[in-house]
Design an enzyme around this catalytic site. Structure first.
Site, PDB file in Angstrom:
ATOM      1  N   GLU A 214     -24.210  19.550 -20.229  1.00  0.00           N
ATOM      2  CA  GLU A 214     -24.472  20.098 -21.554  1.00  0.00           C
ATOM      3  C   GLU A 214     -25.534  19.325 -22.325  1.00  0.00           C
ATOM      4  O   GLU A 214     -26.306  19.929 -23.054  1.00  0.00           O
ATOM      5  CB  GLU A 214     -23.202  20.335 -22.373  1.00  0.00           C
ATOM      6  CG  GLU A 214     -22.400  19.152 -22.773  1.00  0.00           C
ATOM      7  CD  GLU A 214     -21.145  19.545 -23.556  1.00  0.00           C
ATOM      8  OE1 GLU A 214     -21.106  20.596 -24.202  1.00  0.00           O
ATOM      9  OE2 GLU A 214     -20.182  18.753 -23.527  1.00  0.00           O
TER      10      GLU A 214
ATOM     11  N   HIS B   6     -14.393  20.603   2.029  1.00  0.00           N
ATOM     12  CA  HIS B   6     -14.109  22.041   1.998  1.00  0.00           C
ATOM     13  C   HIS B   6     -15.273  22.829   1.418  1.00  0.00           C
ATOM     14  O   HIS B   6     -15.101  23.990   1.043  1.00  0.00           O
ATOM     15  CB  HIS B   6     -12.817  22.291   1.207  1.00  0.00           C
ATOM     16  CG  HIS B   6     -11.642  21.597   1.808  1.00  0.00           C
ATOM     17  ND1 HIS B   6     -11.011  22.067   2.933  1.00  0.00           N
ATOM     18  CD2 HIS B   6     -11.024  20.440   1.478  1.00  0.00           C
ATOM     19  CE1 HIS B   6     -10.040  21.233   3.262  1.00  0.00           C
ATOM     20  NE2 HIS B   6     -10.033  20.232   2.399  1.00  0.00           N
TER      21      HIS B   6
ATOM     22  N   ARG C 261     -23.294  22.497 -35.808  1.00  0.00           N
ATOM     23  CA  ARG C 261     -22.451  23.525 -35.204  1.00  0.00           C
ATOM     24  C   ARG C 261     -23.222  24.381 -34.196  1.00  0.00           C
ATOM     25  O   ARG C 261     -22.611  25.110 -33.428  1.00  0.00           O
ATOM     26  CB  ARG C 261     -21.871  24.430 -36.296  1.00  0.00           C
ATOM     27  CG  ARG C 261     -20.961  23.692 -37.255  1.00  0.00           C
ATOM     28  CD  ARG C 261     -20.542  24.594 -38.380  1.00  0.00           C
ATOM     29  NE  ARG C 261     -19.756  25.707 -37.896  1.00  0.00           N
ATOM     30  CZ  ARG C 261     -18.429  25.698 -37.783  1.00  0.00           C
ATOM     31  NH1 ARG C 261     -17.773  24.627 -38.120  1.00  0.00           N
ATOM     32  NH2 ARG C 261     -17.785  26.745 -37.340  1.00  0.00           N
TER      33      ARG C 261
ATOM     34  N   LYS D 101     -20.908  24.013 -31.687  1.00  0.00           N
ATOM     35  CA  LYS D 101     -19.848  23.013 -31.752  1.00  0.00           C
ATOM     36  C   LYS D 101     -18.474  23.672 -31.742  1.00  0.00           C
ATOM     37  O   LYS D 101     -17.548  23.204 -31.100  1.00  0.00           O
ATOM     38  CB  LYS D 101     -20.024  22.170 -33.015  1.00  0.00           C
ATOM     39  CG  LYS D 101     -18.970  21.073 -33.199  1.00  0.00           C
ATOM     40  CD  LYS D 101     -19.082  20.021 -32.111  1.00  0.00           C
ATOM     41  CE  LYS D 101     -18.008  18.956 -32.198  1.00  0.00           C
ATOM     42  NZ  LYS D 101     -17.889  18.195 -30.939  1.00  0.00           N
TER      43      LYS D 101
ATOM     44  N   GLY E 130     -18.244  35.687 -37.594  1.00  0.00           N
ATOM     45  CA  GLY E 130     -17.246  36.523 -36.909  1.00  0.00           C
ATOM     46  C   GLY E 130     -17.907  37.741 -36.289  1.00  0.00           C
ATOM     47  O   GLY E 130     -19.138  37.796 -36.165  1.00  0.00           O
TER      48      GLY E 130
ATOM     49  N   GLU F 205     -14.933  16.245 -16.323  1.00  0.00           N
ATOM     50  CA  GLU F 205     -15.421  16.029 -17.689  1.00  0.00           C
ATOM     51  C   GLU F 205     -16.805  15.356 -17.667  1.00  0.00           C
ATOM     52  O   GLU F 205     -17.683  15.705 -18.451  1.00  0.00           O
ATOM     53  CB  GLU F 205     -14.403  15.178 -18.472  1.00  0.00           C
ATOM     54  CG  GLU F 205     -14.857  14.621 -19.801  1.00  0.00           C
ATOM     55  CD  GLU F 205     -15.275  15.656 -20.841  1.00  0.00           C
ATOM     56  OE1 GLU F 205     -15.064  16.862 -20.624  1.00  0.00           O
ATOM     57  OE2 GLU F 205     -15.850  15.242 -21.859  1.00  0.00           O
TER      58      GLU F 205
END
Ligand code: M6R
Length: 608
Positions: free
Chosen positions: A491, A507, A27, A603, A100, A484
């Site tokens: 990453e 552009h 995670r 994650k 949290g 993607e």
């Protein structure tokens, strides 16, 4: 993001806690810690800045036979990654782990300082520990103290609390941050993510928002904020241990890329009827009439889930010509004053089902009376529970921080939704049949592409590993594939990458091309071939180091050409995306990065 574990039973708590934390490493985290209690409440707290393995080493030198404890992996928000800021936090008799954010922690800190609490960390969590300790002075039990403290905080939490005066119980509470309890024989396991429970028990209780529980060897006592007792619903976990193992691959990322033939099949299972060219989705809870009334499909997600929505939009528009489709980045949508029209259905796309921004959009859309459907992987996650209906993508545990198999199946699931709506709207089978046939072929075509191109992509990665910048471009359905692809590359390999629609090159981005950049150019041999080809020529003329990923048999001028041959037509972008995934993976391996847990990333992004 942060991970919580807890244990009470007859095993060594230290052993169970560190093995649970190892499961949660995927995670993303920067520090870790555990606290255990002896029979008379003597606490042992071990914390480290760094990997769980360092905690394992600490356990060997501070081994205890304690059978109750809590543990945590922290992803820094309040205060830098350090041992001082690592959980569990201790205040008086209270030991606390927390996921949290406590938004009013500054005010609470000032109040608690007046009552002689000293703070050793920069965290909001230590303030919450002190608050529980403070209110426990006048409370009849630990759970009453936790309940009162929760009433005083503003923010989100999943917490597990130990009190040295009651060493036979752990109290847990949740609001906006997931917690799951695993029930064994004379033991209870606590985790923020069910994967930490695998190998111990499959009987689980998902805590709902504003619920609390006392965990004892005798079982779980569930209650709400009004102190009413609740009957827990025990569910059986569908995941198995194999899903969280590498199965001989060097990294989870590579394993998950290779999982895709199976996972696409799982997404499709029981959902298409190739004979009559229809799709059926059991969980969307919409009648044919309601599907006919849809005027606007709003797709909401973050990161890869957002790009899956961008790609799905092309297919949905092709199938349901009269329906408007918009795709929204959740972190932006949640603060916009957007309008919703009659007949809007929102597709809430999330692998984890816990992404804070996506969840916030879901709640806002529900508040406005919009019908919400989840396109979610994690069964029982918050988003899956809050939506009006939905489609589970069923790709199993996705452990690598970089999302791969979830992307492919999210697109497939959204196509299935469009096919279901197309059928309800009485569209001719011919219009649906091509896509249905291709969906059926997709698993074997992905398998073929992996077998045919993996070695080639690996070799290409060796040739391009020295570049620090990359530009990914494509047109039409290949535009989201380019975006993607660039996300995946940056990453996992830390190579700076940008994704653009090929038509946008002139552009601005074309000025980037120089010897420090390589370009990934997606080229389909379709009605846009000539236009795309001229974009490629313009890039080459400026000295591009282009890798062209294409299905054409025509001559292509480029430094490297990867020719992908597949029986697919409409779904070609999905197999081109497999090439992007392999390229990102092998470049990351070449550059020796932490492939499965890239720096700074988590994650599941459960805070804003
Ligand atoms: O769990 P979710 O699908 O809601 O996560 C959304 C993003 O955080 C996620 O896709 C992220 O962009 C991945 N690291 C991409 O590989």
């Amino acid at each position: 993001m942060c991970g919580i574990v807890g244990y009470i039973g007859n095993k060594s708590a230290q052993g169970v806690l560190v093995s649970g934390l190892k499961r949660l490493e995927y995670r993303g985290y920067d520090s870790a810690g555990i606290a255990t209690l002896g029979p008379r409440g003597a606490a042992t707290v071990l914390r480290t800045k760094g990997k769980v393995q360092e905690l394992v080493d600490l356990v060997t030198t501070h081994e205890k036979s304690d059978m109750i404890g809590i543990g945590h992996t922290r992803w820094a928000t309040h205060g830098a990654p350090s041992k001082r800021n690592a959980h569990p936090h201790v205040a008086g008799n209270i030991h606390l782990v927390h996921n949290g954010i406590i938004e009013n922690y500054q005010d609470l800190k000032v109040m608690l300082a007046r009552h002689d609490y000293d703070f050793r960390s920069d965290t909001d969590t230590e303030v919450l520990a002190a608050l529980i300790d403070y209110v426990a002075r006048d409370a009849d039990s630990l759970i009453d103290a936790v309940r009162s403290a929760c009433e005083m905080v503003v923010g989100a939490y999943g917490i597990a609390v130990l009190d040295t005066r009651s060493p036979d119980e752990i109290v847990v509470a949740r609001k906006g941050s997931p917690l799951v309890l695993g029930v064994g024989n004379g033991e209870v396991f606590i985790a923020s993510d069910a994967s930490a429970l695998l190998g111990y028990t499959k009987q689980v209780i998902y805590l709902q928002d504003e619920e609390l529980a006392i965990c004892r060897t005798s079982g779980v006592e569930l209650s709400d904020m009004a102190s009413s007792t609740l009957e827990p619903t025990v569910e059986t976990l569908e995941m198995d241990l194999e899903a969280v193992q590498k199965k001989g691959y060097d990294h989870f990322l590579l394993k998950e890329i290779h999982d895709q033939p199976d996972t696409v099949e799982a997404t499709l299972r029981g959902r298409i009827n190739p004979t009559v060219h229809t799709a059926r989705l059991g969980g969307i809870n919409m009648t044919a009439e309601e599907l006919r009334d849809v005027r606007h499909i709003m797709i909401v997600g973050c990161g890869t889930a957002y790009y899956a929505g961008m790609l799905a939009k092309y297919y949905i528009e092709q199938l349901l010509g009269d329906v408007m489709v918009s795709v929204e980045v959740a972190s932006e949508l949640r603060y916009r004053s957007f309008a919703v029209q009659e007949g809007t259905v929102a597709l809430i796309v999330s692998q984890s089902g816990e992404t804070a921004d996506t969840l916030a959009c879901l709640m806002e859309l529900k508040r406005r009376g919009v019908r919400t459907l989840g396109v979610v992987n994690a069964v029982g996650s918050t988003i899956a529970r809050e939506v009006d209906g939905g489609v589970y993508v069923h790709v199993g545990a996705e452990i690598s921080v970089a999302s791969t198999k979830a992307f492919t199946s999210q697109v497939v699931a959204m196509i299935l939704f469009a096919l279901t709506a197309a059928d309800a709207r009485g569209m001719s089978p011919e219009r649906r049949s091509e896509l249905i046939d291709e969906l059926e072929l997709l698993p074997s075509e992905i398998e073929k592409v992996l077998a045919a191109h993996e070695k080639e992509v690996k070799a290409v990665a060796k040739n391009y590993m020295q570049y620090d910048h990359a530009l990914y471009v494509g047109r039409d359905t290949l535009m989201p594939v380019a975006l993607e692809g660039a996300l995946k590359l940056k990453e996992v390999s830390y190579i700076h990458a940008e994704g653009y629609p090929a038509g946008e090159l002139k552009h601005g981005p074309i000025s980037l091309i120089d010897d420090r950049f390589f370009e990934v150019f997606y080229l389909l041999d379709n009605w846009l071939y000539e236009k795309s080809q001229s974009n490629l020529i313009e890039m080459n003329a400026r000295g591009a180091h282009a890798i062209v990923v294409t299905d054409t048999a025509r001559k292509v001028e480029a430094e490297t050409v990867l020719r992908v041959s597949t029986k697919l037509d409409l779904l070609r972008p999905l197999v081109f995306n497999i090439i992007s995934q392999l390229l990102a993976y092998y470049l990351a391996v070449q550059r020796d990065t932490d492939v499965d847990q890239p720096r700074n990333l988590a994650k599941s992004v459960t805070v804003e």
